[in-house]
Design a protein around this motif. Structure first.
Motif, PDB file in Angstrom:
ATOM      1  N   UNK A 107       0.844  -1.197   0.000  1.00 43.07           N
ATOM      2  CA  UNK A 107       0.000   0.000   0.000  1.00 43.07           C
ATOM      3  C   UNK A 107       0.876   1.242   0.000  1.00 43.07           C
ATOM      4  N   UNK A 108       0.538   2.180  -0.876  1.00 40.32           N
ATOM      5  CA  UNK A 108       1.167   3.496  -0.860  1.00 40.32           C
ATOM      6  C   UNK A 108       0.255   4.394  -0.033  1.00 40.32           C
ATOM      7  N   UNK A 109       0.753   4.866   1.080  1.00 37.67           N
ATOM      8  CA  UNK A 109      -0.041   5.658   2.025  1.00 37.67           C
ATOM      9  C   UNK A 109       0.641   7.002   2.223  1.00 37.67           C
ATOM     10  N   UNK A 110      -0.023   8.074   1.784  1.00 39.14           N
ATOM     11  CA  UNK A 110       0.613   9.387   1.817  1.00 39.14           C
ATOM     12  C   UNK A 110      -0.185  10.393   2.638  1.00 39.14           C
ATOM     13  N   UNK A 111      -0.930   9.926   3.631  1.00 43.18           N
ATOM     14  CA  UNK A 111      -1.733  10.801   4.484  1.00 43.18           C
ATOM     15  C   UNK A 111      -0.811  11.527   5.463  1.00 43.18           C
ATOM     16  N   UNK A 112      -0.792  12.830   5.390  1.00 45.55           N
ATOM     17  CA  UNK A 112       0.062  13.635   6.272  1.00 45.55           C
ATOM     18  C   UNK A 112      -0.766  14.377   7.323  1.00 45.55           C
ATOM     19  N   UNK A 113      -1.969  13.864   7.635  1.00 48.44           N
ATOM     20  CA  UNK A 113      -2.849  14.516   8.597  1.00 48.44           C
ATOM     21  C   UNK A 113      -2.169  14.683   9.952  1.00 48.44           C
ATOM     22  N   UNK A 114      -1.545  13.609  10.418  1.00 49.13           N
ATOM     23  CA  UNK A 114      -0.833  13.644  11.695  1.00 49.13           C
ATOM     24  C   UNK A 114       0.595  13.157  11.449  1.00 49.13           C
ATOM     25  N   UNK A 115       1.435  14.018  10.906  1.00 44.40           N
ATOM     26  CA  UNK A 115       2.799  13.547  10.641  1.00 44.40           C
ATOM     27  C   UNK A 115       3.603  13.415  11.936  1.00 44.40           C
ATOM     28  N   UNK A 116       4.301  12.315  12.059  1.00 40.59           N
ATOM     29  CA  UNK A 116       5.239  12.129  13.162  1.00 40.59           C
ATOM     30  C   UNK A 116       6.627  12.265  12.547  1.00 40.59           C
ATOM     31  N   UNK A 117       7.376  13.227  13.019  1.00 40.54           N
ATOM     32  CA  UNK A 117       8.702  13.457  12.460  1.00 40.54           C
ATOM     33  C   UNK A 117       9.679  12.376  12.910  1.00 40.54           C
ATOM     34  N   UNK A 118      10.515  11.979  12.002  1.00 46.19           N
ATOM     35  CA  UNK A 118      11.559  11.008  12.293  1.00 46.19           C
ATOM     36  C   UNK A 118      12.550  11.608  13.277  1.00 46.19           C
ATOM     37  N   UNK A 119      12.982  10.805  14.236  1.00 48.58           N
ATOM     38  CA  UNK A 119      13.998  11.266  15.186  1.00 48.58           C
ATOM     39  C   UNK A 119      15.352  11.434  14.509  1.00 48.58           C
ATOM     40  N   UNK A 120      15.602  10.660  13.450  1.00 48.31           N
ATOM     41  CA  UNK A 120      16.857  10.740  12.701  1.00 48.31           C
ATOM     42  C   UNK A 120      16.545  10.705  11.217  1.00 48.31           C
ATOM     43  N   UNK A 121      16.171  11.839  10.633  1.00 45.05           N
ATOM     44  CA  UNK A 121      15.836  11.848   9.208  1.00 45.05           C
ATOM     45  C   UNK A 121      16.955  11.243   8.357  1.00 45.05           C
ATOM     46  N   UNK A 122      16.546  10.515   7.349  1.00 47.97           N
ATOM     47  CA  UNK A 122      17.432   9.837   6.403  1.00 47.97           C
ATOM     48  C   UNK A 122      18.083   8.594   7.002  1.00 47.97           C
ATOM     49  N   UNK A 123      17.560   8.141   8.145  1.00 46.88           N
ATOM     50  CA  UNK A 123      17.884   6.824   8.674  1.00 46.88           C
ATOM     51  C   UNK A 123      16.626   5.996   8.434  1.00 46.88           C
ATOM     52  N   UNK A 124      16.727   4.966   7.610  1.00 45.23           N
ATOM     53  CA  UNK A 124      15.537   4.212   7.195  1.00 45.23           C
ATOM     54  C   UNK A 124      14.778   3.642   8.386  1.00 45.23           C
ATOM     55  N   UNK A 125      15.481   3.167   9.410  1.00 45.36           N
ATOM     56  CA  UNK A 125      14.795   2.602  10.571  1.00 45.36           C
ATOM     57  C   UNK A 125      13.997   3.675  11.298  1.00 45.36           C
ATOM     58  N   UNK A 126      14.598   4.801  11.563  1.00 46.31           N
ATOM     59  CA  UNK A 126      13.903   5.896  12.244  1.00 46.31           C
ATOM     60  C   UNK A 126      12.729   6.407  11.406  1.00 46.31           C
ATOM     61  N   UNK A 127      12.928   6.504  10.097  1.00 45.87           N
ATOM     62  CA  UNK A 127      11.860   6.975   9.208  1.00 45.87           C
ATOM     63  C   UNK A 127      10.697   5.971   9.161  1.00 45.87           C
ATOM     64  N   UNK A 128      10.997   4.669   9.143  1.00 42.65           N
ATOM     65  CA  UNK A 128       9.944   3.655   9.146  1.00 42.65           C
ATOM     66  C   UNK A 128       9.183   3.668  10.471  1.00 42.65           C
ATOM     67  N   UNK A 129       9.884   3.884  11.575  1.00 46.83           N
ATOM     68  CA  UNK A 129       9.221   3.976  12.881  1.00 46.83           C
ATOM     69  C   UNK A 129       8.290   5.186  12.934  1.00 46.83           C
ATOM     70  N   UNK A 130       8.714   6.299  12.368  1.00 46.27           N
ATOM     71  CA  UNK A 130       7.862   7.498  12.326  1.00 46.27           C
ATOM     72  C   UNK A 130       6.631   7.254  11.449  1.00 46.27           C
TER      73      UNK A 130
END
Length: 140
Positions: A107-130
């Motif tokens: 699924x491609x899910x692009x809902x930004x209604x409640x964005x949670x910012x990544x704690x470490x942008x450009x770290x795939x694990x942190x971005x996936x957790x966000x």
């Protein structure tokens, strides 16, 4: 099981550098591949954030297959089309051969209604957790 996906790659259309899949319980797959000729932006913004040594592609694929095999079925959710493309390419293990997975949907899910910012942008694990946190907040 929902698995939230993020990938880092070497510029637009570039090769996969890292991939993370996170389930709703916090279990995860995170691996890094060698990036032999990173573009400058990747050198400055992605490589310093990896926090893990690269593994060879065959090791990466074995670990991915093992992780996916932990679930009776898998629904991969990503917020960027290239992540799904890179994930799909990772399932190919050789000429005319792909890894055996549980039943799998994406699924491609692009809902930004409640964005949670990544704690470490450009770290795939942190971005996936966000991504997982955002999705779960909206789904409740």
């Amino acid at each position: 099981m929902n698995l939230f996906l993020d990938c880092e790659f070497n510029g637009f259309g570039g090769e996969l550098i890292s991939m993370a899949l996170v389930d709703g319980d916090g279990n995860y797959f995170y691996e890094v591949l060698p990036c032999l000729e990173p573009i400058n932006w990747v050198k400055e913004n992605v490589l310093p954030m990896l926090d893990k040594q690269p593994v060879q592609p065959d090791v990466f694929k074995k670990r991915l297959m093992h992780f996916l095999g932990l679930y009776p079925e898998v629904h991969v959710i990503a917020d960027w089309p290239e992540d799904l493309a890179l994930f799909s390419r990772a399932l190919v293990v050789g000429f005319g051969s792909c890894m055996v997975t549980p039943p799998l949907t994406m699924q491609l899910w692009m809902d930004r209604t409640i964005p949670v910012n990544s704690e470490r942008p450009h770290n795939a694990l942190s971005d996936a957790q966000a991504l997982a946190k955002s999705y779960l907040l909206i789904s409740q």
